[in-house]
Structures are given as structure tokens and as C-alpha cells.
Design a protein around this motif. Structure first.
Motif, PDB file in Angstrom:
ATOM      1  N   ARG A  93      -9.610  -8.263 -14.849  1.00  0.00           N
ATOM      2  CA  ARG A  93      -9.081  -9.569 -14.484  1.00  0.00           C
ATOM      3  C   ARG A  93     -10.217 -10.381 -13.887  1.00  0.00           C
ATOM      4  N   ASP A  94     -10.509 -11.506 -14.494  1.00  0.00           N
ATOM      5  CA  ASP A  94     -11.604 -12.370 -14.037  1.00  0.00           C
ATOM      6  C   ASP A  94     -12.916 -11.605 -13.919  1.00  0.00           C
ATOM      7  N   GLY A  95     -13.141 -10.689 -14.852  1.00  0.00           N
ATOM      8  CA  GLY A  95     -14.376  -9.924 -14.861  1.00  0.00           C
ATOM      9  C   GLY A  95     -14.415  -8.761 -13.903  1.00  0.00           C
ATOM     10  N   VAL A  96     -13.303  -8.491 -13.225  1.00  0.00           N
ATOM     11  CA  VAL A  96     -13.234  -7.391 -12.256  1.00  0.00           C
ATOM     12  C   VAL A  96     -12.490  -6.222 -12.899  1.00  0.00           C
ATOM     13  N   TRP A 116      -9.528  -0.520 -13.378  1.00  0.00           N
ATOM     14  CA  TRP A 116      -9.566   0.927 -13.207  1.00  0.00           C
ATOM     15  C   TRP A 116     -10.421   1.290 -11.997  1.00  0.00           C
ATOM     16  N   TRP A 117     -11.533   0.555 -11.824  1.00  0.00           N
ATOM     17  CA  TRP A 117     -12.394   0.812 -10.672  1.00  0.00           C
ATOM     18  C   TRP A 117     -11.648   0.608  -9.369  1.00  0.00           C
ATOM     19  N   LYS A 118     -10.748  -0.364  -9.312  1.00  0.00           N
ATOM     20  CA  LYS A 118     -10.031  -0.636  -8.065  1.00  0.00           C
ATOM     21  C   LYS A 118      -9.255   0.591  -7.593  1.00  0.00           C
ATOM     22  N   MET A 119      -8.761   1.374  -8.545  1.00  0.00           N
ATOM     23  CA  MET A 119      -8.074   2.618  -8.188  1.00  0.00           C
ATOM     24  C   MET A 119      -9.074   3.747  -7.935  1.00  0.00           C
ATOM     25  N   LEU A 120     -10.002   3.934  -8.878  1.00  0.00           N
ATOM     26  CA  LEU A 120     -10.912   5.074  -8.809  1.00  0.00           C
ATOM     27  C   LEU A 120     -11.909   4.947  -7.656  1.00  0.00           C
ATOM     28  N   ASP A 129       0.921  -1.212  -2.205  1.00  0.00           N
ATOM     29  CA  ASP A 129       0.631  -2.636  -2.347  1.00  0.00           C
ATOM     30  C   ASP A 129      -0.483  -2.955  -1.353  1.00  0.00           C
ATOM     31  N   LEU A 130      -1.665  -3.310  -1.872  1.00  0.00           N
ATOM     32  CA  LEU A 130      -2.859  -3.348  -1.039  1.00  0.00           C
ATOM     33  C   LEU A 130      -3.594  -4.683  -1.136  1.00  0.00           C
ATOM     34  N   PRO A 131      -4.256  -5.092  -0.059  1.00  0.00           N
ATOM     35  CA  PRO A 131      -5.121  -6.274  -0.143  1.00  0.00           C
ATOM     36  C   PRO A 131      -6.425  -5.926  -0.849  1.00  0.00           C
ATOM     37  N   ASP A 132      -6.983  -6.886  -1.554  1.00  0.00           N
ATOM     38  CA  ASP A 132      -8.249  -6.665  -2.244  1.00  0.00           C
ATOM     39  C   ASP A 132      -9.101  -7.920  -2.119  1.00  0.00           C
ATOM     40  N   ALA A 133     -10.371  -7.727  -1.784  1.00  0.00           N
ATOM     41  CA  ALA A 133     -11.257  -8.865  -1.524  1.00  0.00           C
ATOM     42  C   ALA A 133     -11.472  -9.729  -2.751  1.00  0.00           C
ATOM     43  N   GLU A 134     -11.373  -9.150  -3.947  1.00  0.00           N
ATOM     44  CA  GLU A 134     -11.652  -9.899  -5.169  1.00  0.00           C
ATOM     45  C   GLU A 134     -10.392 -10.363  -5.894  1.00  0.00           C
ATOM     46  N   LEU A 135      -9.301  -9.620  -5.755  1.00  0.00           N
ATOM     47  CA  LEU A 135      -8.103  -9.894  -6.553  1.00  0.00           C
ATOM     48  C   LEU A 135      -6.902 -10.351  -5.732  1.00  0.00           C
ATOM     49  N   GLY A 136      -7.044 -10.442  -4.425  1.00  0.00           N
ATOM     50  CA  GLY A 136      -5.902 -10.831  -3.594  1.00  0.00           C
ATOM     51  C   GLY A 136      -5.107  -9.603  -3.191  1.00  0.00           C
ATOM     52  N   ARG A 137      -4.024  -9.315  -3.919  1.00  0.00           N
ATOM     53  CA  ARG A 137      -3.256  -8.096  -3.684  1.00  0.00           C
ATOM     54  C   ARG A 137      -3.144  -7.336  -4.996  1.00  0.00           C
ATOM     55  N   VAL A 138      -3.131  -6.003  -4.888  1.00  0.00           N
ATOM     56  CA  VAL A 138      -2.997  -5.161  -6.072  1.00  0.00           C
ATOM     57  C   VAL A 138      -2.010  -4.042  -5.772  1.00  0.00           C
ATOM     58  N   ARG A 139      -1.318  -3.606  -6.811  1.00  0.00           N
ATOM     59  CA  ARG A 139      -0.450  -2.441  -6.709  1.00  0.00           C
ATOM     60  C   ARG A 139      -1.023  -1.314  -7.553  1.00  0.00           C
ATOM     61  N   MET A 140      -0.978  -0.110  -7.013  1.00  0.00           N
ATOM     62  CA  MET A 140      -1.493   1.061  -7.712  1.00  0.00           C
ATOM     63  C   MET A 140      -0.778   2.308  -7.206  1.00  0.00           C
ATOM     64  N   GLN A 141      -1.034   3.443  -7.861  1.00  0.00           N
ATOM     65  CA  GLN A 141      -0.465   4.693  -7.415  1.00  0.00           C
ATOM     66  C   GLN A 141      -0.954   5.018  -5.999  1.00  0.00           C
ATOM     67  N   ASN A 142      -0.043   5.521  -5.179  1.00  0.00           N
ATOM     68  CA  ASN A 142      -0.385   5.893  -3.812  1.00  0.00           C
ATOM     69  C   ASN A 142      -1.032   7.275  -3.811  1.00  0.00           C
ATOM     70  N   VAL A 143      -1.255   7.838  -2.614  1.00  0.00           N
ATOM     71  CA  VAL A 143      -1.852   9.168  -2.503  1.00  0.00           C
ATOM     72  C   VAL A 143      -0.969  10.181  -3.216  1.00  0.00           C
ATOM     73  N   LEU A 144      -1.569  11.305  -3.584  1.00  0.00           N
ATOM     74  CA  LEU A 144      -0.941  12.229  -4.522  1.00  0.00           C
ATOM     75  C   LEU A 144       0.263  12.966  -3.956  1.00  0.00           C
ATOM     76  N   PHE A 145       0.277  13.200  -2.654  1.00  0.00           N
ATOM     77  CA  PHE A 145       1.385  13.947  -2.045  1.00  0.00           C
ATOM     78  C   PHE A 145       1.544  13.501  -0.601  1.00  0.00           C
ATOM     79  N   ARG A 146       2.667  13.878  -0.007  1.00  0.00           N
ATOM     80  CA  ARG A 146       2.987  13.462   1.354  1.00  0.00           C
ATOM     81  C   ARG A 146       2.897  14.658   2.308  1.00  0.00           C
ATOM     82  N   LEU A 147       2.062  14.536   3.340  1.00  0.00           N
ATOM     83  CA  LEU A 147       1.981  15.534   4.396  1.00  0.00           C
ATOM     84  C   LEU A 147       2.770  15.020   5.597  1.00  0.00           C
ATOM     85  N   SER A 148       3.573  15.889   6.187  1.00  0.00           N
ATOM     86  CA  SER A 148       4.464  15.428   7.256  1.00  0.00           C
ATOM     87  C   SER A 148       3.714  15.047   8.527  1.00  0.00           C
TER      88      SER A 148
END
Length: 395
Positions: free
Chosen positions: A51-54, A57-61, A335-354
Motif C-alpha cells: 500500500r503506497d509502496g509499503v 507482509w513486512w508489517k507482520m513479519l 488492531d495496531l498503530p503504524d507510523a506509515e499506514l495509520g492503523r493495521v489489523r493482523m494476526q495476534n500472538v500465536l497463543f495466550r499465556l495466563s
């Protein structure tokens, strides 16, 4: 503590998917991951949708990582890298075997600098053997493991997945291997080298194919969406054009499905009591289940199956995933803030620790965003950084 892995320092010099994704998982749970990129950047920055040259996939990885540019093929870059290794816990790399050694950065040299270093080497075919120096990607692992051979319709060709399946599996295996090596270090005080070939983890997940051939001479064939272990098991089209997946791995669930679709007579058949025997009658069972589902809309079908306590799920797109209440309840989507894209949604962490949960601290940063900060720890002052930049060693 900012996560259970707080205090663990990881140097990620791998590119594209398997190695970097393993490092991402460590970052999600608090490890400080320094992503060391060639001054031109990790190729994943330009891989896939943008998006706009950004690169998206990198935003997640790249999430939770500090981006540092450093050309390891240069003498100044290698000198700085050795300083960085001295206080690192983990190094993740995926260069073709022999590359680090050619640079004087092989495991024997690195271990002299830091005996506690865990070196994770993630390559297509591993560090030894006749294929070791071949270029290797997940696609080749999906072919060589036997996955492609059993995927597809019975009368069609082998099929590959349309995403990085083998890389993703290898990434999870690598993260586990790293944690195992760190646990061993707790006991011995010494790090070790991890040799992970992408062709291997996916082979493990394919189940009993090897032992079945070894003991019985049987080869699994392509069956489309069906299973040789149970039936009915398939994707079925609904009246409003949707698709639903039905599975009957448990005998009680198979009985509930057939009662629901108005075919209790099939339950009385002598072959119905065995999943493997039911699979031999998949045509008859698919006809019964498919006809019932085809006469109803998706929502009605799902509701009826849920009421009958039978296993079903609609076939989702990414749009459906983002709108699903179960994923929302689990917090699967961040749902996360991003300096280049505003806000982005992506997969969260892989599992939940109590007690010590992970979190995404930031999305993939711009190239070299942390170069001055990180290299400053290792004696690279602003003047030295300017010289390195002029020489093309950093960007």
C-alpha cells in the motif's frame, strides 16, 4: 517484565519467511529482536501486496523487531557484527551453507566470541548432505515431503498450497528448537548450533505416511476434500452459494449428522460403525449430506448443525475472519498503530499465556529505523555512522 522472554537478545539476519517468522514469535513474547538487514532491505519488504509502496507482509513479519542495516559482506560490517554477537543469546540465519564460514563468521568463530550463543540455521535442505548447497524454498519442501502428492482431486495433478505452508511450519519448529537450546543452556551454560531443514518439519506433520509405506507398502492417494479415515468429510455447497466444511472424525458426530439430514437408515448399515469403512462409502454419504445442505442457506445449515452438536464451519475469506465473533472473543486479530499506514489489523500472538502473555509492541518498522540506536551500543558514534553510510555499509 515485558513478556516472558524479556532479557533474551536475538539477532535476526535471515530473510523472507521461515527464519524471520521464528524470530517474530520470540519478539511477540518479549525478546529483543534486532533485525539486521542488507542496506537494500529484506526482500520481504517488496514481496506481495503493498500500500503506497509499503510492503504489508513486512508489517507482520517485522513486528516487534528493531531494524538495523548492516552489510555483512564488508569488513567493517563483520567487525561490528562480531561485537553484536558478543552479547547476543540467539542468532537466526538462513544463508546458503558455507556463507558465514566464508565471511569468517562460522559457528566455531562465533562460539569463541560467545560460548553461550544459540545459532539457528534455517535452510531448505540443512547444513549437510548432497542437496545442502542447493537454493531451497518452502515450495520445494511441499513437493519433496509428499504433501503435494496427496493434495488435489483424484483425477487431477498434485497441488501446492497458495501460501508459505512449509515455511510457516518450519518457523514454529525453529522457535521451539531455539527455546529448547536456551533451556539446555540454563543447565550447561553453553549454547549450541541448530540445523533445521525446511524439508523436515512438514514431513513430520504429514502423519503416518512413511510408516504405512514401510510396513504395508501403501501410498496415500489424492482424495480431494475427502479423508481415508472417516466420512462424511467434505466441503458442501449451500443454497445461497456458500460453502461449509463438515467433519465426522468421532463416531457419535457421524451419527448426529446422518440423523440431522434425515438418513438414520444409513447408521444401521454394518459398515457405518468404522470410520475407515464409512470412507469406502463416501459417495453415498456425500449424496445424503450434500443434498440436505444444498437445499438450505448457510446460516440455517450452521445453526442446525450447532443445535445437533455436529461439527461444521463455513469456508471463510480474510474478510470473514475479521468479522467473526469467535476470533474477536479470542483476540485473534490485533488492531495496531503504524507510523506509515495509520492503523493495521493482523494476526495476534500465536497463543495466550495466563500469567505472562505476549503482545505486539510495534509493527514492522521502516528500513534502518533503529540503526543509530542499536549500533550506538557497540561504539558506532554519529561520525562513524556517517562514514559507514557513505561507504554503503549501513543505510
Amino acid at each position: 517484565m515485558d513478556g516472558p522472554l524479556s532479557g533474551i537478545r536475538v539477532l535476526d539476519v535471515a530473510t523472507l519467511f521461515a527464519g524471520p517468522l521464528a524470530a517474530t514469535m520470540l519478539a511477540d513474547f518479549g525478546a529483543e529482536v534486532v533485525k539486521i538487514e542488507h542496506p537494500d532491505g529484506d526482500p520481504v519488504r517488496s514481496h506481495g501486496a503493498q500500500r503506497d509502496g509499503v510492503g504489508l507482509w513486512w508489517k507482520m513479519l517485522g513486528r516487534g523487531k528493531k531494524s538495523v542495516t548492516l552489510y555483512l559482506g564488508s569488513a567493517p560490517g563483520q567487525q561490528i557484527f562480531r561485537r553484536m554477537v558478543a552479547d547476543a543469546d540467539v542468532l537466526v540465519e538462513n544463508f546458503r551453507p558455507g556463507t558465514l564460514e566464508r565471511w569468517g563468521l562460522g559457528y566455531s568463530e562465533l562460539r569463541e566470541i560467545n560460548p553461550g550463543l544459540v545459532l539457528a540455521r534455517v535452510t531448505g535442505f540443512g547444513q549437510i548432505g548432497p542437496y545442502a548447497r542447493r537454493p531451497g524454498f518452502g515450495t520445494l519442501a511441499e513437493a519433496m515431503s509428499g504433501f503435494a502428492a496427496i493434495t488435489g482431486e483424484p483425477d487431477g495433478p498434485p497441488m501446492l498450497p497458495p501460501f508459505g505452508l512449509a515455511d510457516g511450519i518450519a518457523a514454529q519448529a525453529t522457535a521451539f528448537a531455539i527455546m529448547t537450546a536456551l533451556r539446555a543452556r540454563d543447565r550447561t551454560g553453553l549454547g549450541q548450533q541448530i540445523d533445521l531443514a525446511i524439508i523436515e518439519p512438514i514431513l513430520t506433520l504429514l502423519g503416518p505416511q512413511l510408516i504405512a509405506y514401510d510396513q504395508l507398502g501403501e501410498l496415500q492417494t489424492r482424495m480431494g476434500n475427502r479423508s481415508s479415515n472417516n466420512a462424511p468429510r467434505n466441503l458442501y455447497r449451500t443454497a445461497d452459494g456458500g460453502w461449509v466444511a463438515v467433519s465426522t472424525s468421532a463416531q457419535s458426530v457421524a451419527e448426529r449428522v446422518l440423523r440431522l439430514v434425515g438418513r438414520p437408515d444409513l447408521i444401521e448399515q454394518p459398515w457405518f460403525g468404522s470410520g475407515a469403512e464409512r470412507a469406502l462409502h463416501a459417495d453415498e454419504l456425500d449424496d445424503a449430506v450434500g443434498a440436505w445442505i444444498a437445499a438450505r442457506d448457510t446460516a440455517e445449515v450452521v445453526k442446525a448443525f450447532e443445535h445437533a452438536e455436529a461439527a461444521i464451519a463455513p469456508v471463510y475469506t480474510a474478510a470473514d475472519v475479521l468479522d467473526d465473533p469467535q476470533y474477536r472473543a479470542l483476540g485473534t486479530i490485533a488492531d495496531l498503530p503504524d507510523a506509515e499506514l495509520g492503523r493495521v489489523r493482523m494476526q495476534n500472538v500465536l497463543f495466550r499465556l495466563s500469567d505472562t502473555p505476549g503482545r505486539i509492541r510495534w509493527t514492522g518498522p521502516p528500513l534502518g529505523a533503529h540503526t543509530a540506536e542499536v549500533l550506538g551500543r557497540y561504539g558506532v558514534d554519529p561520525d562513524a555512522l556517517a562514514e559507514l553510510r557513505a561507504a554503503g555499509v549501513v543505510r
